[in-house]
Design a protein around this motif. Structure first.
Motif, PDB file in Angstrom:
ATOM      1  N   HIS A  66       0.872  -1.177   0.000  1.00 41.46           N
ATOM      2  CA  HIS A  66       0.000   0.000   0.000  1.00 41.46           C
ATOM      3  C   HIS A  66       0.909   1.227   0.000  1.00 41.46           C
ATOM      4  O   HIS A  66       1.375   1.670   1.049  1.00 41.46           O
ATOM      5  N   ARG A 105       2.860  -4.392  -6.526  1.00 43.73           N
ATOM      6  CA  ARG A 105       1.431  -4.258  -6.845  1.00 43.73           C
ATOM      7  C   ARG A 105       0.773  -3.491  -5.715  1.00 43.73           C
ATOM      8  O   ARG A 105       0.762  -3.939  -4.569  1.00 43.73           O
ATOM      9  N   ASP A 106       0.244  -2.312  -6.036  1.00 40.69           N
ATOM     10  CA  ASP A 106      -0.443  -1.512  -5.025  1.00 40.69           C
ATOM     11  C   ASP A 106      -1.859  -2.067  -4.851  1.00 40.69           C
ATOM     12  O   ASP A 106      -2.663  -2.061  -5.788  1.00 40.69           O
ATOM     13  N   TYR A 109      -5.196   2.286  -2.652  1.00 45.35           N
ATOM     14  CA  TYR A 109      -4.648   3.603  -2.356  1.00 45.35           C
ATOM     15  C   TYR A 109      -5.763   4.473  -1.777  1.00 45.35           C
ATOM     16  O   TYR A 109      -6.950   4.215  -2.030  1.00 45.35           O
ATOM     17  N   SER A 115      -2.652   6.099  -7.063  1.00 43.93           N
ATOM     18  CA  SER A 115      -1.605   5.114  -7.337  1.00 43.93           C
ATOM     19  C   SER A 115      -1.250   5.090  -8.822  1.00 43.93           C
ATOM     20  O   SER A 115      -0.097   4.829  -9.192  1.00 43.93           O
ATOM     21  N   GLU A 116      -2.230   5.378  -9.693  1.00 39.58           N
ATOM     22  CA  GLU A 116      -1.934   5.447 -11.114  1.00 39.58           C
ATOM     23  C   GLU A 116      -1.015   6.629 -11.428  1.00 39.58           C
ATOM     24  O   GLU A 116      -0.128   6.535 -12.285  1.00 39.58           O
ATOM     25  N   ARG A 119       2.396   5.537 -10.347  1.00 37.41           N
ATOM     26  CA  ARG A 119       2.901   4.610 -11.374  1.00 37.41           C
ATOM     27  C   ARG A 119       3.435   5.367 -12.583  1.00 37.41           C
ATOM     28  O   ARG A 119       4.545   5.110 -13.059  1.00 37.41           O
ATOM     29  N   VAL A 132       5.016  -0.140 -10.929  1.00 41.26           N
ATOM     30  CA  VAL A 132       3.829  -0.184 -10.068  1.00 41.26           C
ATOM     31  C   VAL A 132       2.649  -0.746 -10.859  1.00 41.26           C
ATOM     32  O   VAL A 132       2.304  -0.243 -11.919  1.00 41.26           O
ATOM     33  N   THR A 134      -1.320  -1.359 -10.393  1.00 40.44           N
ATOM     34  CA  THR A 134      -2.261  -0.678  -9.509  1.00 40.44           C
ATOM     35  C   THR A 134      -3.662  -1.286  -9.524  1.00 40.44           C
ATOM     36  O   THR A 134      -4.078  -1.931 -10.482  1.00 40.44           O
ATOM     37  N   SER A 135      -4.399  -0.997  -8.432  1.00 37.45           N
ATOM     38  CA  SER A 135      -5.814  -1.383  -8.357  1.00 37.45           C
ATOM     39  C   SER A 135      -6.705  -0.193  -8.042  1.00 37.45           C
ATOM     40  O   SER A 135      -7.882  -0.371  -7.746  1.00 37.45           O
ATOM     41  N   ALA A 184      -6.636   1.801 -13.495  1.00 37.23           N
ATOM     42  CA  ALA A 184      -6.205   0.670 -12.676  1.00 37.23           C
ATOM     43  C   ALA A 184      -5.798  -0.513 -13.545  1.00 37.23           C
ATOM     44  O   ALA A 184      -6.392  -0.769 -14.597  1.00 37.23           O
TER      45      ALA A 184
END
Length: 407
Positions: A66, A105-106, A109, A115-116, A119, A132, A134-135, A184
């Protein structure tokens, strides 16, 4: 001009073998060849990197971090300005890279697009950090795990509902599409209660099979994987029935669901370390009592349940939940020792943070092994991790994308 890495020992992660006196040849940011030292002669303009006293392996991959949380006793970042969280997150990313984790892998966030942005900032070369995956934000439920109270809601004068809170299949579907809209790489759903949220228990199932399936359908339509946070037995079974790609924690998994996961090819990311440190050190560190109680109740059976899944052929993939309390970024390599304690073989433990992790993310054509055509993500340690895996707590040399960041 090529970069030539002279390896003392090389674990390429293609299989379980260790090569002696290998040479890795790098052109630009990619591995062009791997040869035996006696079969290679360097050119006059080649750059020689002598790691002949080191054990060399692919860049490590942590599939559960995270970046927006900093390992404090509480998740203070959820109430901080997003600009401050972003600055902290960039530093968290760099700490992971310097610890040898060239990809992360996040897994959720504090904001939808944060998070993007992290990244993309790293990918553009504006700040050092790992790759990164991301989700966006995790998709949870009203009153579910990590469903925070916003100030207006607390005072009773706002009806604002954030885009990651969903209470029906249609709402889950809309939330999943929103995460993909903002870039994501995967979808994450919160299927059970959790340790760090007051008002719910890890054993509770908070999302129905139909709701999970709605997210699975969106992910599959877009060619994405889907991750499910699940501690409790019923929630794990629901996630497996719905067909998720990977279950995070999977703490109280039972034999029936293990067999179903093995049949469907559903992976597990156990995150052993976060429960252990909260259970053992949380009270003294000031972690809230409810979180310490829940972690303590779960930690006893976690290793043994994951071992049962491993023995049944379920793929176990490395991930740590770092950024959560008492697991700051860059300090998560203790997870390797816990995987060995659980009974996972040394070979599978190292593969879990290299090739297996890359395969889970669908990035295995680019990273995860040291072989021609892969990106030059390479790390080195001072001892053989097959003999002492704790050496991974002190990665001595880090290359990502052909550039040296440490050593």
């Amino acid at each position: 001009m090529s970069k030539i890495i002279k390896c003392g020992r090389l674990f390429s992660a293609i299989d379980g073998n260790i090569q002696e006196n290998a040479i890795i040849i790098i052109q630009d940011n990619k591995i062009s060849d791997v040869k035996r030292a006696e079969d290679f002669a360097a050119g006059a303009n080649d750059e020689i990197i002598d790691l002949s006293d080191k054990f060399v392996l692919p860049g490590l991959i942590d599939t559960h971090v995270h970046l927006g949380f900093g390992g404090n006793t509480t998740l203070v970042e959820v109430s901080e300005p997003p600009e401050l969280v972003a600055i902290k997150s960039m530093r968290n990313a760099e700490l992971n890279l310097l610890a040898g984790f060239t990809t992360v892998r996040d897994e959720g966030y504090p904001t939808i697009s944060g998070s993007e942005i992290i990244r993309n900032t790293i990918a553009a070369g504006l700040f050092p950090g790992p790759r990164v995956f991301t989700s966006g934000m995790y998709i949870t439920q009203t009153g579910g795990h990590l469903e925070y109270r916003y100030p207006g809601e607390t005072l009773g004068y706002s009806t604002y509902k954030s885009g990651n809170v969903a209470n029906s299949p249609d709402e889950v579907r809309a939330a999943a599409r929103l995460m993909l809209k903002y870039g994501a790489d995967q979808i994450k759903v919160v299927v059970t209660g959790g340790v760090l949220s007051p008002g719910n228990e890890p054993g509770e199932q908070n999302m129905s099979v139909e709701e999970i399936k709605a997210a699975v359908d969106v992910a599959r339509m877009h060619g994405k994987i889907i991750s499910a946070h699940a501690h409790g037995t019923a929630g794990i079974k629901a996630a497996a029935d719905a067909g998720v790609s990977v279950i995070e924690h999977c703490t109280l998994v039972d034999e029936e669901t293990i067999n179903l996961m093995a049949e469907k090819g559903i992976a597990i990311v156990p995150t052993f370390i976060v429960l252990k440190v909260i259970a053992e050190k949380g009270a003294a560190a000031g972690i809230p009592d409810f979180a310490v109680r829940k972690a303590t109740a779960l930690v006893g059976s976690h290793l043994s349940n994951i071992k049962k899944a491993y023995d049944a052929g379920v793929r176990i993939v490395f991930g740590t939940d770092c950024g959560t309390p008492l697991t700051p970024h860059g300090t998560q390599a203790g997870e390797f020792e816990l995987m060995l304690q659980a009974g996972i073989s040394p070979t599978d433990t190292l593969l879990s943070a290299t090739r297996y992790a890359a395969e889970l993310l669908g990035w295995d054509e680019r990273i995860g092994t040291i072989e021609p055509g892969k990106l030059a993500d390479i790390v080195a340690v001072n001892k053989n991790p097959f003999e002492d895996i704790s050496v991974l707590k002190n990665v001595a040399w880090v290359m990502k994308d052909g550039k040296i960041y440490k050593g």
